[in-house]
Design an enzyme around this catalytic site. Sequence first.
Site, PDB file in Angstrom:
ATOM      1  N   ASP A  72       1.037  -1.181   0.085  1.00 25.97           N
ATOM      2  CA  ASP A  72       0.100   0.027   0.006  1.00 25.97           C
ATOM      3  C   ASP A  72       0.912   1.214  -0.075  1.00 25.97           C
ATOM      4  O   ASP A  72       1.859   1.340   0.833  1.00 25.97           O
ATOM      5  CB  ASP A  72      -0.934   0.084   1.205  1.00 25.97           C
TER       6      ASP A  72
ATOM      7  N   ARG B 296      -1.299  -0.214  -6.160  1.00 21.55           N
ATOM      8  CA  ARG B 296      -2.308  -1.244  -6.582  1.00 21.55           C
ATOM      9  C   ARG B 296      -1.640  -1.943  -7.935  1.00 21.55           C
ATOM     10  O   ARG B 296      -1.591  -1.425  -8.986  1.00 21.55           O
ATOM     11  CB  ARG B 296      -3.643  -0.980  -7.001  1.00 21.55           C
TER      12      ARG B 296
HETATM   13  C1  MIC Z   1      -5.159   4.036  -1.948  1.00 19.06           C
HETATM   14  O1  MIC Z   1      -5.175   4.815  -1.152  1.00 19.06           O
HETATM   15  O2  MIC Z   1      -5.324   4.339  -3.062  1.00 19.06           O
HETATM   16  C2  MIC Z   1      -5.165   2.479  -1.761  1.00 19.06           C
HETATM   17  C3  MIC Z   1      -6.626   1.937  -2.092  1.00 19.06           C
HETATM   18  O3  MIC Z   1      -5.001   2.234  -0.311  1.00 19.06           O
HETATM   19  C4  MIC Z   1      -3.928   2.033  -2.539  1.00 19.06           C
HETATM   20  C5  MIC Z   1      -3.798   0.441  -2.648  1.00 19.06           C
HETATM   21  C6  MIC Z   1      -4.958  -0.094  -3.336  1.00 19.06           C
HETATM   22  O4  MIC Z   1      -5.111  -0.019  -4.632  1.00 19.06           O
HETATM   23  O5  MIC Z   1      -5.527  -1.057  -2.851  1.00 19.06           O
HETATM   24  C7  MIC Z   1      -2.532   2.529  -2.192  1.00 19.06           C
HETATM   25  O6  MIC Z   1      -2.414   3.661  -1.938  1.00 19.06           O
HETATM   26  O7  MIC Z   1      -1.589   1.785  -2.518  1.00 19.06           O
HETATM   27 FE1  SF4 Z   2      -5.254   5.060   3.483  1.00 14.46          FE
HETATM   28 FE2  SF4 Z   2      -5.487   4.245   1.040  1.00 14.46          FE
HETATM   29 FE3  SF4 Z   2      -6.947   3.361   3.081  1.00 14.46          FE
HETATM   30 FE4  SF4 Z   2      -7.400   5.835   2.081  1.00 14.46          FE
HETATM   31  S1  SF4 Z   2      -7.745   4.026   0.963  1.00 14.46           S
HETATM   32  S2  SF4 Z   2      -7.392   5.278   4.386  1.00 14.46           S
HETATM   33  S3  SF4 Z   2      -5.233   6.229   1.813  1.00 14.46           S
HETATM   34  S4  SF4 Z   2      -4.828   2.885   2.883  1.00 14.46           S
END
Ligand code: MIC
Ligand code: SF4
Length: 649
Positions: free
Chosen positions: A121, A537
């Site tokens: 992440d 991702r």
């Molecule tokens: C995001 O904040 O965009 C996410 C969702 O946490 C992503 C990971 C993902 O796409 O699952 C991240 O920041 O790496």
């Molecule tokens: Fe943090 Fe990504 Fe979750 Fe948002 S989606 S709270 S940025 S880990």
Amino acid sequence: MSYEKHLAGRILKEHLVAGSLAPDGEIGIRIDQTLTQDATGTLAYLEFMALGIEKVRTRLSVSYVDHNTVQTGFENADDHNFLQDVAARYGVFFSRPGNGISHQVHLERFGVPGETLLGSDSHTPTGGGLGMLAMGAGGLDVALAMAGEPFTMKVPRLMGIMLKGSLPPWVGAKDVILHLLQRLTVRGGLGRILEYCGPGVAGLSVPERATITNMGAELGAWTSIFPSDEVTRRFLGSQGRSEFWQPISNEGGAVYDEALEVNLSSLAPLVACPHSPDAVVRVEDLGDIRVDQVAIGSCTNSSYRDLNLVAKLLSGRKVHPEVNLVIAPGSRQVLAMLARDGSLAALIDAGARILEVACGPCIGMNQAPPSGGVSVRTFNRNFEGRSGTKDAKVYLAGPQVAAAAAVTGRIVHPSMFGSEPRVTDPEYLHLDDSMIITPPKDPVSGRVRMGPNIKSLPDLEPLPDDLLLTVILKTGDNITTDDILPGGGKILPLRSNIPAIAQFVFASKDPQFIENARKAGNIAIVGGENYGQGSSREHAALAPRFLGLRAVLARSFARLHRANLINFGVLPLIIAQKDYERIGQGERIKIAGIRAIIEGISLLSVELLETGFSINAGLYLSPRERNIILAGGLLNMVRNDFKSRRNNV
Ligand code: MIC
Ligand code: SF4
């Protein structure tokens, strides 16, 4: 530059297992801890399982469930079962749904100063608030780290950020990082580690430091790190984990590749305007903006400190009748503390809608704003459409500005509250790890439940010598991974099913993308600067690859996405501005003799078949990356390696 005097430099040096810390070199570092979250974790564990290893080989690995907690169908619940079984089977701690956002929980319960942490992440650098060297990576890189392999990275440049003074009333940690985004932009941290130092550090609590390191991701940095000092010791003490404290500081005389000074005392409340975290202005300069929604939470600003402050500000007040206020605490510990000290009652009385402890609206899981609406969020990303409403306008702000917007229905300076209430970090916290399942000492050979939505990984063939491709999409600058593969309640449940999720590639940018890819067979994309900024991702690389993507020709790439493209055998080609202008959408291109060229040379000739014109494209790969590309991806490369190592024992 000698690395010994620097925080990150010392940690890198202590963990160095390959290469040397010389500018532009490539190094391998030992990873002590890993974390995964459910939206990237299912794929990461499928990849880990493909390596055929008995048990994780890190000191500590934790699997969190925080993204896909809205269960409108069986998919997410099945994924949770899969992750729980895998954790028990391979020796991974499992943080159950409801226990909190990975980064917040990790900071509270597992982070250790001086250790390395690799997470699937992009906001893993939150751990830098505790003096960890914490970095985000694609799931496959994290799977390899769990298999005990070193993490390979380019030697980073070190940027020293000298903090002076102390935060004035109504200014918080979010304003510090927004100020840096204003100065440096979303590309300012590329290739760098940001180290915080100076007399201003001591006045910041660990959660405040973590807000700052969390959003270093928005600067594009490898990571950001604070010293581990008395403040860190007290924080770990309040978590009942004093034994993990060790002091780490950047010694006087540390010389940085670049240095910057921030006078905390001169900062003012800031907001990032739609649709980029670096579109930062002072609240006072914003004009009159009416607000429809306020969302407080996310891994950036959901600590006990943040929410306790919001509760104090809202106490005895009511949410504006035209504003929806939603609050998602960052962890069960935070929620339990708020429930015990009366803060929760104050928030409920004010009219806040209390959401589940999870990422929630930050990843578009719920609470999409109304059409054309304005949402003020304490989050870290305001990319267009990420909220779930394409024409919504999302402003990023700290909890002080968010609370003021909730009460007034306008983006206003929080001094409207009068004097700022005092918030201190508690000496003792409510500690309860019953939602974290400790893995058995010896791996369990038990069944791993795999629901029907969990599909095996697609096979990727090695790179051919010639590629005949159709450019089915040409984009502008700063394309995000949310543009490539959106989040949200409809698409996220498909994260463990590549054929199904691939149907949503570029869904919000180009509804014809899938059809055009199907017609063309092998495809290319042309991008501008900073292609693929945002999340870690790997689906944003693997799903387009599944649709036939073999090359992206861009002005420049974001670090995480570039690594993911390579990991799945897609060529990340750099082109000049004049050539970017020359290639049109729909153009057919030919890249010939790649396998020979790729072994030494870094320039490939790309023929534009419509005009017969040839352009040069840079393929700047390290020797290891070259091997990955030739093998058709990292999994192809290491799978054989692991198999032969197993056969030799
Ligand atoms: C995001 O904040 O965009 C996410 C969702 O946490 C992503 C990971 C993902 O796409 O699952 C991240 O920041 O790496
Ligand atoms: Fe943090 Fe990504 Fe979750 Fe948002 S989606 S709270 S940025 S880990």
